[in-house]
Design a protein around this motif. Structure first.
Motif: not given
Length: 386
Positions: A8, A16, A211, A214-215, A218-219, A250, A278, A282
Motif C-alpha cells: 500500500q 489512515n 488498499f 482483503d480490504t 470487505f468494501y 475478515i 470496523q 474505516d
C-alpha cells in the motif's frame, strides 16, 4: 514512490493512522502508539508542510528545531533535483527530462506539499507523450486526492482519465481506474455504482497501492449487500470464488453475508454488531456509518417481510433475536420514512404488508405524464392561436 505488488502507498497508510488518531472511539493507549508512528513517518520523509499543519491542529507537538532541519533538507534535495532537470535538458533526451521532472513531483508528494506536487505533475504531463504514462500521472493525482479527501480533485482526475482512455490505454490501467472510481463512489455514498465497479474488478485487481485485497473484498461485500437483489447477490458475491477465498479472513464478514442470504436473521444481527466497529473505524465509510446502518436494516427487514402477507410482531422479534418493543420502534421509523411497505396493527400485534404494485405504479405515472403533456399542448395551442 513506485509500489511493489501487494504494497500500500505509504502516504495512504499514514492518512489512515491520522484518521484513527483523531477518532473519538480509538482508545488512548492505541493513540499513543499511533502518534509515535505518525511522528516517525513525518520525520523520516521530511514532511515539513504536513508537520506544520498537524502541529497547528495540536495533533503533534511543534519542535521548531526539527522543522528547521526538515526545511534545510528539503531545500537541498530540491536544489539537487533542479540540477538534474537542468542537466537532462542540456545533455539528455526527452524521456530523461520527463523522468527528472517526475522525480521532483514525487518528492513533493513524499514531503506532503500538495500544491507544489500538483503543479509539478502538470509540468511532467507537458513533457509526456505516451497515454499510459499520462495515466500514471493521473493515478498519482488520485492518490493525493484520497490522502487529502479532496473529492473535487478526485472527480476531475477520474474524468480526465476516462478522456485519456478514449485516446488509447491498456486494460490493466483501465481496471485499476475502476477501483479508484469505485472507492470515490463509495466515499461519496453512491454504493450502487461502487458495488458494480468493485465487482467488475474482482478477478483483475492490481490496485494494491490504495488498499490490500482483503480490504477490497470487505468494501465489495458491504456495498453489494445494500445494492444487489437476492439473485444477483448469490451469483456475484456469495458464490464468487475470489470472495470465498478471502472472506473467512475478515472477522464477521462471512457470517454477515451468508446469514442474510440464508435468512438466519438472529445470526445476521450478531455479525452486524461485530462489523459496526470496523465500519466506524474505516476512513472512507465512517462519514456514512449511520446511513449504512439504516440501509442494511431496510434490506433485511424488507427481505423478512417479503415472505408474509401478515406476521405477528412477536414472531419477527423472535426471528431477529430482539424484543417486541425494539422491533415495533424500528419498524415504525422505517414505515414513516417510506422505507418499508407495511402497516402495524398495534391492537392485534400484527404486521400487514402492502407491497406496491409495480404495474399499477407505472400505469399511474403514465397517466400523470400524459395529463401533463396534454396541458402543455393546450397552453401551446393558445399561444399559436393568438
Amino acid at each position: 514512490m513506485e509500489n511493489e505488488e501487494g504494497t500500500q502507498q505509504p502516504h495512504l497508510v499514514l492518512a489512515n493512522k491520522l484518521f484513527l488518531l483523531r477518532h473519538p472511539d480509538v482508545h488512548d493507549i492505541e493513540k499513543v502508539r499511533l502518534k509515535d508512528e505518525v511522528f516517525s513517518a513525518v520525520k523520516s520523509d521530511d514532511m515539513a508542510p504536513l508537520y506544520e499543519t498537524l502541529a497547528a491542529d495540536s495533533v503533534l507537538e511543534r519542535d521548531q528545531g526539527l522543522l528547521d532541519s526538515m526545511r534545510v533538507k528539503i531545500d537541498e534535495e530540491i536544489k539537487k533535483l533542479d540540477e538534474k532537470i537542468a542537466d537532462a535538458e542540456l545533455n539528455l533526451g526527452e524521456s530523461e527530462v520527463r523522468e527528472a521532472h517526475l522525480a521532483k513531483a514525487l518528492y513533493f508528494i513524499q514531503i506532503g506539499d500538495k500544491e507544489k506536487a500538483l503543479e509539478q505533475l502538470k509540468v511532467t504531463e507537458s513533457k509526456t507523450v505516451a497515454v499510459g504514462q499520462k495515466m500514471d500521472l493521473v493515478f498519482y493525482t488520485l492518490q493525493l486526492g484520497f490522502f487529502y479527501m479532496d473529492f473535487d480533485l478526485i472527480s476531475k482526475s477520474i474524468d480526465k482519465a476516462k478522456s485519456l482512455f478514449e485516446e488509447g490505454g491498456d486494460w490493466e490501467r483501465k481496471n485499476r481506474l475502476k477501483v479508484y472510481e469505485g472507492l470515490y463512489c463509495m466515499s461519496t455514498r453512491n454504493f450502487k455504482k461502487a458495488a458494480d465497479l468493485f465487482l467488475d474488478s474482482i478477478s483483475t485487481f492490481t490496485t494494491y497501492e490504495i488498499f490490500p485485497y482483503d480490504t477490497f473484498i470487505f468494501y465489495t461485500v458491504l456495498t453489494s449487500i445494500i445494492s444487489l437483489d437476492r439473485v444477483s447477490l448469490k451469483q456475484k458475491v456469495t458464490d464468487a470464488p475470489e470472495i470465498l477465498t478471502i472472506i473467512g479472513k475478515i472477522p464477521y464478514l462471512s457470517e454477515f453475508l451468508n446469514s442474510l442470504y440464508d435468512c438466519q436473521y438472529k445470526s445476521f444481527f450478531m455479525a452486524f454488531a461485530g462489523l459496526t466497529e470496523q465500519i466506524k473505524l474505516d476512513r472512507y465509510l465512517h462519514p456514512h456509518f449511520r446511513y449504512y446502518m439504516r440501509e442494511i436494516r431496510t434490506v433485511v427487514y424488507s427481505q423478512f417481510l417479503e415472505s408474509y402477507k401478515s406476521v405477528t410482531i412477536e414472531a419477527m422479534a423472535r426471528a431477529f433475536g430482539v424484543t417486541v418493543e425494539f422491533i415495533d420502534l424500528e419498524l415504525s421509523r422505517f414505515i414513516a420514512a417510506g422505507k418499508l411497505h407495511c402497516k402495524i396493527d398495534k391492537v392485534a400485534g400484527v404486521l400487514e404488508t402492502n407491497r406496491p404494485d409495480a404495474k399499477n405504479a407505472l400505469y399511474q405515472a403514465t397517466i400523470k405524464q400524459g395529463d401533463f403533456l396534454l396541458n402543455r399542448i393546450q397552453k401551446l395551442s393558445r399561444v399559436i392561436d393568438l
